[in-house]
Design a protein around this motif. Structure first.
Motif, PDB file in Angstrom:
ATOM      1  N   THR A 196     -12.914   6.650 -31.879  1.00 31.49           N
ATOM      2  CA  THR A 196     -11.786   7.430 -31.658  1.00 31.49           C
ATOM      3  C   THR A 196     -11.273   7.007 -30.327  1.00 31.49           C
ATOM      4  O   THR A 196     -12.055   6.946 -29.334  1.00 31.49           O
ATOM      5  N   VAL A 197     -10.036   6.757 -30.314  1.00 32.88           N
ATOM      6  CA  VAL A 197      -9.473   6.362 -28.821  1.00 32.88           C
ATOM      7  C   VAL A 197      -8.293   7.289 -28.536  1.00 32.88           C
ATOM      8  O   VAL A 197      -7.491   7.278 -29.329  1.00 32.88           O
ATOM      9  N   LEU A 198      -8.154   7.780 -27.241  1.00 29.93           N
ATOM     10  CA  LEU A 198      -6.965   8.257 -26.733  1.00 29.93           C
ATOM     11  C   LEU A 198      -6.445   7.145 -25.639  1.00 29.93           C
ATOM     12  O   LEU A 198      -7.337   6.996 -24.903  1.00 29.93           O
ATOM     13  N   GLN A 199      -5.271   7.170 -25.605  1.00 30.58           N
ATOM     14  CA  GLN A 199      -4.513   6.265 -24.581  1.00 30.58           C
ATOM     15  C   GLN A 199      -3.676   6.984 -23.867  1.00 30.58           C
ATOM     16  O   GLN A 199      -2.705   7.675 -24.578  1.00 30.58           O
ATOM     17  N   GLN A 239      -6.406   6.105 -32.217  1.00 33.72           N
ATOM     18  CA  GLN A 239      -7.659   5.727 -33.041  1.00 33.72           C
ATOM     19  C   GLN A 239      -8.173   6.968 -33.681  1.00 33.72           C
ATOM     20  O   GLN A 239      -8.655   7.732 -32.831  1.00 33.72           O
ATOM     21  N   ASP A 240      -8.232   7.429 -34.754  1.00 31.77           N
ATOM     22  CA  ASP A 240      -9.022   8.627 -35.049  1.00 31.77           C
ATOM     23  C   ASP A 240      -9.813   8.720 -36.033  1.00 31.77           C
ATOM     24  O   ASP A 240      -9.905   8.478 -37.353  1.00 31.77           O
ATOM     25  N   HIS A 241     -11.004   8.539 -35.389  1.00 31.52           N
ATOM     26  CA  HIS A 241     -12.313   8.290 -35.978  1.00 31.52           C
ATOM     27  C   HIS A 241     -12.241   7.245 -37.052  1.00 31.52           C
ATOM     28  O   HIS A 241     -12.809   7.483 -38.364  1.00 31.52           O
ATOM     29  N   VAL A 242     -12.174   5.966 -36.832  1.00 39.41           N
ATOM     30  CA  VAL A 242     -11.666   4.938 -37.664  1.00 39.41           C
ATOM     31  C   VAL A 242     -13.267   4.133 -37.913  1.00 39.41           C
ATOM     32  O   VAL A 242     -14.133   4.303 -37.313  1.00 39.41           O
ATOM     33  N   GLU A 243     -13.385   3.840 -39.362  1.00 40.04           N
ATOM     34  CA  GLU A 243     -14.669   3.364 -39.504  1.00 40.04           C
ATOM     35  C   GLU A 243     -14.688   1.881 -39.220  1.00 40.04           C
ATOM     36  O   GLU A 243     -13.999   1.124 -40.106  1.00 40.04           O
ATOM     37  N   LEU A 244     -15.565   1.376 -38.482  1.00 36.02           N
ATOM     38  CA  LEU A 244     -15.391  -0.077 -38.194  1.00 36.02           C
ATOM     39  C   LEU A 244     -15.959  -1.000 -39.406  1.00 36.02           C
ATOM     40  O   LEU A 244     -17.236  -0.298 -39.827  1.00 36.02           O
TER      41      LEU A 244
END
Length: 173
Positions: A116-119, A125-130
């Protein structure tokens, strides 16, 4: 300089001595104020968790490039939900929640990594599965690796600055 560090182009990545696993990472970065180039040639760097899983750093303010290569992308896998970039030279903030992949005793993937990424305070990015480690125009599969590896700041030939970096481990076993 000024409580920040800067990538010196073509001298190598900046890497921690300490290895990290699942974590919460706060990091601030700034692309060069003077715009020189376009696309991937504008403030290009990356924050690479466990030395394998990259969140793209790039001056994406009014700078079109390929979707999974813009600022905040999980490089080569997921474009950000929105372009949250400030103008060149301004400090950008990433808050990253990273959950490492899990491997079984014989090396099989039991659970993929999630991020999850906040800028600048905006969810990108919301809890994406790599799908595996970062690669350019490839989707390599996971391969077993240690539970903790260093954090890396990528030297991609641009003098990107970093400051106010803190990281704390997350337990989710």
């Amino acid at each position: 300089e000024g409580n920040s560090m800067q990538i010196v182009p073509y001298t190598g990545n900046i890497q921690t001595k300490q290895p990290f696993s699942s974590c919460q990472l706060h990091i601030e970065w700034a692309s060069p104020e003077l715009v020189n180039g376009d696309g991937q040639k504008r403030g290009n760097s990356g924050i690479i968790l466990m030395g394998k899983y990259e969140v793209q750093v790039l001056d994406s303010f009014e700078n079109p490039t390929y979707a999974d290569g813009q600022a905040g992308a999980i490089y080569g896998q997921y474009q950000p939900l929105v372009n949250a970039c400030f103008p060149p030279g301004e400090w950008q903030t990433y808050q990253i929640l990273f959950h490492r992949p899990r491997f079984g005793a014989t090396g099989e993937l039991r659970q993929p990594a999630h991020m999850t990424v906040l800028q600048n305070g905006i969810l990108i990015q919301d809890h994406v599965e790599l799908t595996g480690p970062t690669a350019y125009q490839k989707r390599p599969p996971y391969a077993p690796h240690p539970d903790a590896l260093p954090l890396r700041l990528q030297d991609h030939g641009d003098p990107v600055r970093f400051r106010r970096i803190w990281i704390r481990g997350l337990k989710h076993d």
